[in-house]
Design an enzyme around this catalytic site. Structure first.
Site, PDB file in Angstrom:
ATOM      1  N   ASN A 150      46.072   9.173  35.996  1.00  0.00           N
ATOM      2  CA  ASN A 150      45.276  10.452  36.430  1.00  0.00           C
ATOM      3  C   ASN A 150      45.486  11.073  35.018  1.00  0.00           C
ATOM      4  O   ASN A 150      46.593  11.798  34.809  1.00  0.00           O
ATOM      5  CB  ASN A 150      45.607  10.865  37.459  1.00  0.00           C
ATOM      6  CG  ASN A 150      44.535  12.152  37.894  1.00  0.00           C
ATOM      7  OD1 ASN A 150      43.990  12.767  37.043  1.00  0.00           O
ATOM      8  ND2 ASN A 150      44.145  12.380  39.235  1.00  0.00           N
ATOM      9  N   ASN A 190      -1.888   4.216  10.198  1.00  0.00           N
ATOM     10  CA  ASN A 190      -2.039   4.800   8.961  1.00  0.00           C
ATOM     11  C   ASN A 190      -1.694   6.348   8.969  1.00  0.00           C
ATOM     12  O   ASN A 190      -1.438   6.713   7.695  1.00  0.00           O
ATOM     13  CB  ASN A 190      -3.657   4.676   8.767  1.00  0.00           C
ATOM     14  CG  ASN A 190      -4.205   3.299   8.734  1.00  0.00           C
ATOM     15  OD1 ASN A 190      -3.620   2.438   8.052  1.00  0.00           O
ATOM     16  ND2 ASN A 190      -5.227   3.162   9.190  1.00  0.00           N
ATOM     17  N   SER A 196      47.149  18.887  33.464  1.00  0.00           N
ATOM     18  CA  SER A 196      46.087  19.712  32.780  1.00  0.00           C
ATOM     19  C   SER A 196      46.554  20.120  31.434  1.00  0.00           C
ATOM     20  O   SER A 196      47.853  20.686  31.475  1.00  0.00           O
ATOM     21  CB  SER A 196      45.328  20.809  33.715  1.00  0.00           C
ATOM     22  OG  SER A 196      44.992  19.919  34.741  1.00  0.00           O
ATOM     23  N   GLY A 251       0.663  -1.183  -0.150  1.00  0.00           N
ATOM     24  CA  GLY A 251      -0.017   0.178  -0.050  1.00  0.00           C
ATOM     25  C   GLY A 251       1.065   1.244   0.012  1.00  0.00           C
ATOM     26  O   GLY A 251       2.190   1.412   0.406  1.00  0.00           O
ATOM     27  N   ARG A 256      -1.724   8.406   3.985  1.00  0.00           N
ATOM     28  CA  ARG A 256      -2.083   9.368   5.104  1.00  0.00           C
ATOM     29  C   ARG A 256      -0.919   9.605   5.875  1.00  0.00           C
ATOM     30  O   ARG A 256      -0.936  10.495   6.881  1.00  0.00           O
ATOM     31  CB  ARG A 256      -3.193   8.440   5.988  1.00  0.00           C
ATOM     32  CG  ARG A 256      -4.397   8.467   5.447  1.00  0.00           C
ATOM     33  CD  ARG A 256      -5.494   7.502   6.152  1.00  0.00           C
ATOM     34  NE  ARG A 256      -5.079   6.205   5.550  1.00  0.00           N
ATOM     35  CZ  ARG A 256      -5.910   5.104   5.921  1.00  0.00           C
ATOM     36  NH1 ARG A 256      -6.885   5.238   6.831  1.00  0.00           N
ATOM     37  NH2 ARG A 256      -5.751   3.745   5.311  1.00  0.00           N
ATOM     38  N   ARG A 293      32.034   6.601  22.746  1.00  0.00           N
ATOM     39  CA  ARG A 293      31.876   6.271  21.470  1.00  0.00           C
ATOM     40  C   ARG A 293      32.439   4.899  21.218  1.00  0.00           C
ATOM     41  O   ARG A 293      33.082   4.401  22.172  1.00  0.00           O
ATOM     42  CB  ARG A 293      32.601   7.201  20.272  1.00  0.00           C
ATOM     43  CG  ARG A 293      32.022   8.579  20.558  1.00  0.00           C
ATOM     44  CD  ARG A 293      32.886   9.631  19.703  1.00  0.00           C
ATOM     45  NE  ARG A 293      33.059   9.295  18.344  1.00  0.00           N
ATOM     46  CZ  ARG A 293      34.097   9.778  17.780  1.00  0.00           C
ATOM     47  NH1 ARG A 293      34.923  10.697  18.200  1.00  0.00           N
ATOM     48  NH2 ARG A 293      34.350   9.376  16.411  1.00  0.00           N
ATOM     49  N   TYR A 335      44.906  12.137  15.091  1.00  0.00           N
ATOM     50  CA  TYR A 335      44.606  12.313  13.732  1.00  0.00           C
ATOM     51  C   TYR A 335      45.600  13.494  13.146  1.00  0.00           C
ATOM     52  O   TYR A 335      45.446  14.306  13.322  1.00  0.00           O
ATOM     53  CB  TYR A 335      43.114  12.392  13.389  1.00  0.00           C
ATOM     54  CG  TYR A 335      42.794  12.437  11.727  1.00  0.00           C
ATOM     55  CD1 TYR A 335      43.039  11.496  11.026  1.00  0.00           C
ATOM     56  CD2 TYR A 335      41.952  13.448  11.431  1.00  0.00           C
ATOM     57  CE1 TYR A 335      42.574  11.423   9.602  1.00  0.00           C
ATOM     58  CE2 TYR A 335      41.704  13.620   9.882  1.00  0.00           C
ATOM     59  CZ  TYR A 335      41.890  12.348   9.143  1.00  0.00           C
ATOM     60  OH  TYR A 335      41.478  12.419   7.837  1.00  0.00           O
TER      61      TYR A 335
HETATM   62  C1  UD1 Z   1      -7.537  -2.593   6.856  1.00  0.00           C
HETATM   63  C2  UD1 Z   1      -8.859  -3.460   6.551  1.00  0.00           C
HETATM   64  C3  UD1 Z   1      -9.949  -3.206   7.843  1.00  0.00           C
HETATM   65  C4  UD1 Z   1      -8.856  -3.273   9.165  1.00  0.00           C
HETATM   66  C5  UD1 Z   1      -7.726  -2.533   9.094  1.00  0.00           C
HETATM   67  C6  UD1 Z   1      -6.710  -3.001  10.341  1.00  0.00           C
HETATM   68  C7  UD1 Z   1      -9.285  -4.052   4.385  1.00  0.00           C
HETATM   69  C8  UD1 Z   1     -10.244  -3.589   3.167  1.00  0.00           C
HETATM   70  N1  UD1 Z   1      -9.540  -3.368   5.609  1.00  0.00           N
HETATM   71  O1  UD1 Z   1      -8.075  -1.209   6.649  1.00  0.00           O
HETATM   72  O2  UD1 Z   1     -10.940  -3.823   8.104  1.00  0.00           O
HETATM   73  O3  UD1 Z   1      -9.625  -2.681  10.391  1.00  0.00           O
HETATM   74  O4  UD1 Z   1      -6.762  -2.821   7.929  1.00  0.00           O
HETATM   75  O5  UD1 Z   1      -5.722  -2.318  10.290  1.00  0.00           O
HETATM   76  O6  UD1 Z   1      -8.574  -5.013   4.265  1.00  0.00           O
HETATM   77  N2  UD1 Z   1      -2.149  -3.193   1.098  1.00  0.00           N
HETATM   78  C9  UD1 Z   1      -1.581  -3.829   0.028  1.00  0.00           C
HETATM   79  N3  UD1 Z   1      -2.022  -3.853  -1.215  1.00  0.00           N
HETATM   80  C10 UD1 Z   1      -3.256  -3.095  -1.548  1.00  0.00           C
HETATM   81  C11 UD1 Z   1      -3.714  -2.203  -0.235  1.00  0.00           C
HETATM   82  C12 UD1 Z   1      -3.379  -2.507   0.836  1.00  0.00           C
HETATM   83  O7  UD1 Z   1      -0.628  -4.474   0.139  1.00  0.00           O
HETATM   84  O8  UD1 Z   1      -3.673  -2.760  -2.537  1.00  0.00           O
HETATM   85  C13 UD1 Z   1      -1.323  -3.482   2.491  1.00  0.00           C
HETATM   86  C14 UD1 Z   1      -0.952  -2.073   3.058  1.00  0.00           C
HETATM   87  O9  UD1 Z   1       0.454  -1.871   2.652  1.00  0.00           O
HETATM   88  C15 UD1 Z   1      -0.992  -2.437   4.674  1.00  0.00           C
HETATM   89  C16 UD1 Z   1      -2.442  -3.606   4.429  1.00  0.00           C
HETATM   90  O10 UD1 Z   1      -2.471  -3.946   3.062  1.00  0.00           O
HETATM   91  O11 UD1 Z   1      -0.002  -2.954   5.099  1.00  0.00           O
HETATM   92  C17 UD1 Z   1      -3.630  -2.731   4.930  1.00  0.00           C
HETATM   93  O12 UD1 Z   1      -4.116  -1.684   3.843  1.00  0.00           O
HETATM   94  P1  UD1 Z   1      -4.428  -0.205   4.601  1.00  0.00           P
HETATM   95  O13 UD1 Z   1      -4.951   0.492   3.348  1.00  0.00           O
HETATM   96  O14 UD1 Z   1      -3.791   0.411   5.669  1.00  0.00           O
HETATM   97  O15 UD1 Z   1      -6.044  -0.865   5.045  1.00  0.00           O
HETATM   98  P2  UD1 Z   1      -6.848  -0.153   6.449  1.00  0.00           P
HETATM   99  O16 UD1 Z   1      -7.768   0.998   5.586  1.00  0.00           O
HETATM  100  O17 UD1 Z   1      -5.940   0.144   7.472  1.00  0.00           O
HETATM  101 CA    CA Z   2      -3.961   0.164   7.800  1.00  0.00          CA
END
Ligand code: UD1
Ligand code: CA
Length: 450
Positions: free
Chosen positions: A373, A223, A401, A11, A15, A329, A383
């Site tokens: 000391n 998110n 010192s 995804g 946001r 360090r 360096y």
């Molecule tokens: C999702 C769930 C929701 C749940 C919530 C919990 C769905 C439709 N909704 O919503 O019911 O309460 O998670 O956190 O599943 N991703 C992909 N490919 C895509 C879309 C998303 O790999 O096309 C991955 C994202 O990277 C992420 C995960 O799936 O890691 C969830 O996607 P996200 O868009 O965050 O879903 P939410 O709206 O949070």
């Molecule tokens: Ca999510």
């Protein structure tokens, strides 16, 4: 019964408003994805698949050594589509556990619970949230049987009031998913293929649906930045709690950050604002003062780290005293009862038993014996603009010192180096070495413009 774990990480994470892919946002000592990977690894799956899409290269590049299969989701059309991209790589007789890359606080135990039932039912991990905003709501029938998940944007007013939510974690037999996923449509507010939409389809096909309740703590997703900060706080609370249970005194649990693996013996005391990073080991009765950062270090029993010190890659012996305002360090080794005081920087140097470097000094690439000391304002000039050189100071030596030690150089055992010496050549053992600078006074002198 073999299990395949699929982590959805394709995804965009719009946001977050970040240049960085969402699953690479920082959490604790690593990224969001690190935490999911750790929980997944604990279940020892037969197969691990990570689905990437948005900024896929960046995500993959962050894990050059990860033992997994990377699957590409060409267009981010929803969580069902993401899983569909992975399915061809999964043998039909496997159970599948789906985890979301942005739900990082899950425990290995939850992954195992899902894996254990992945061959018998469509299993959905759910939880109760006081504020379910943003999550998919769980809809059940009057008998309490799972019916479906309704996303917030598709939910009716009444459904929005439901407090049981979908955590995203789901398990099912691979062969059922193969039959069900192609039936998922995108008839919803976001025009996306939703993974939870397999629930009613599975029910129609006569498959059992099972909801497993997990702790709210594990279900939190990230998110946006506010949720990310919330996760950091939860992770901190979880780790501080473990330290308290191990017998550590934490002055204020809300003001201690643990971003790594910390092992403490009994009666360690941590004051406010302490940050522990990486692999940290603290012996019995170690005291860490306010606002210290300890990274990848080992501190022996009874040592005291005074406020505002930064300790990075150092090994500190029993009974040492460090700080306030010290910077140790990587490669620093303090033997027992050594003292490093305020505004002292030490790098790649050993400081012997009971030796003291108490004020305003730089000790780099050096080896100090026992009982040395080092006076205020002593600098090892390690360096020369091209290479680093070493300084050696023998047991019992006294360095006055404001001494400048131009390395490579050595000070013999029991030697005394006079204050303000510019030491370009070795100072022999037991002798007094100094650079004489004549002190002059001009009597009756006045400033030109007086
Ligand atoms: C999702 C769930 C929701 C749940 C919530 C919990 C769905 C439709 N909704 O919503 O019911 O309460 O998670 O956190 O599943 N991703 C992909 N490919 C895509 C879309 C998303 O790999 O096309 C991955 C994202 O990277 C992420 C995960 O799936 O890691 C969830 O996607 P996200 O868009 O965050 O879903 P939410 O709206 O949070
Ligand atoms: Ca999510």
């Amino acid at each position: 019964m073999a299990t395949s774990i699929v982590i959805l990480a394709a995804g965009e994470g719009r946001r977050m408003r970040s240049k960085r892919p969402k699953v690479l946002q920082p959490l604790g000592e690593g990224t969001l994805l690190d935490h999911v990977l750790q929980a997944a690894a604990a279940a020892s799956p037969a197969q691990l698949i990570v689905v990437v899409g948005h900024q896929a290269q960046q995500v993959q590049a962050a894990y050059p050594a990860l033992n997994c299969e990377w699957v590409h989701q060409p267009r981010q059309q929803g969580t069902a589509d993401a899983l569909a991209c992975a399915l061809p790589a999964i043998p039909a007789d496997h159970g599948v556990v789906v985890l979301y890359g942005d739900v990082p606080l899950l425990t290995p135990d939850t992954v195992r619970r899902l894996a254990d039932r992945a061959q018998q039912a469509v299993v959905l991990a759910t939880t109760q949230l006081a504020d379910p905003t943003g999550y998919g709501r769980i809809v059940r029938d009057d008998a309490g049987e799972l019916l479906e998940v309704v996303e917030e944007r598709d939910a009716t007013e009444a459904q929005r009031r439901l407090c049981e939510v979908n955590t995203g974690m789901l398990a099912a037999p691979a062969r059922w998913l193969r039959a069900l996923l192609p039936q998922v449509d995108c008839d919803n507010a976001q025009r996306e293929y939703y993974l939870p939409a397999v629930l009613p389809l599975a029910r129609q096909a006569g498959h059992p649906l099972v909801g497993i309740a997990i702790d709210e703590e594990e279900a939190a997703g990230a998110n946006d930045r506010a949720q990310l900060a919330g996760l950091e706080a939860r992770l901190r609370r979880r780790r501080v709690k473990a330290l308290l249970q191990a017998g550590v005194t934490v002055r204020d649990p809300a003001r201690l950050d643990v971003r790594g693996n910390v092992v403490c013996e009994a009666d360690v005391e941590l004051d406010v604002g302490v940050v522990l990073e990486g692999e940290v080991e603290l012996g019995a009765d170690v005291h860490v003062g306010a606002h210290c950062i300890l990274r990848n270090c080992r501190i022996g029993p009874n040592a005291r780290i005074e406020p505002h010190s930064l300790i990075d890659g150092a090994v500190i012996g029993a009974g040492c005293s460090v700080g306030p305002y010290a910077r140790l360090r990587p490669g620093t080794r303090l033997a027992e009862r050594a003292r490093v005081g305020n505004f002292v920087e030490v790098k790649a140097a050993g400081i012997g038993t009971g030796s003291k470097v108490n004020h305003l000094s730089y000790i780099g690439d050096a080896e100090l014996g026992a009982g040395v000391n080092v006076g205020a304002g002593t600098i090892t000039c390690n360096y020369d603009g091209r290479a680093k050189h070493r300084t050696e100071i023998g047991d019992g030596a006294f360095v006055g010192s404001n001494t400048t030690l131009v390395a490579p150089v050595s000070v013999g055992a029991q030697a005394v180096v006079g204050a303000a010496t510019l030491l370009r050549h070795d100072a022999p053992a037991a002798g007094l070495t100094f650079t004489a600078v004549e002190q002059r006074t001009i009597p009756d002198w006045s400033r030109a413009d007086d």
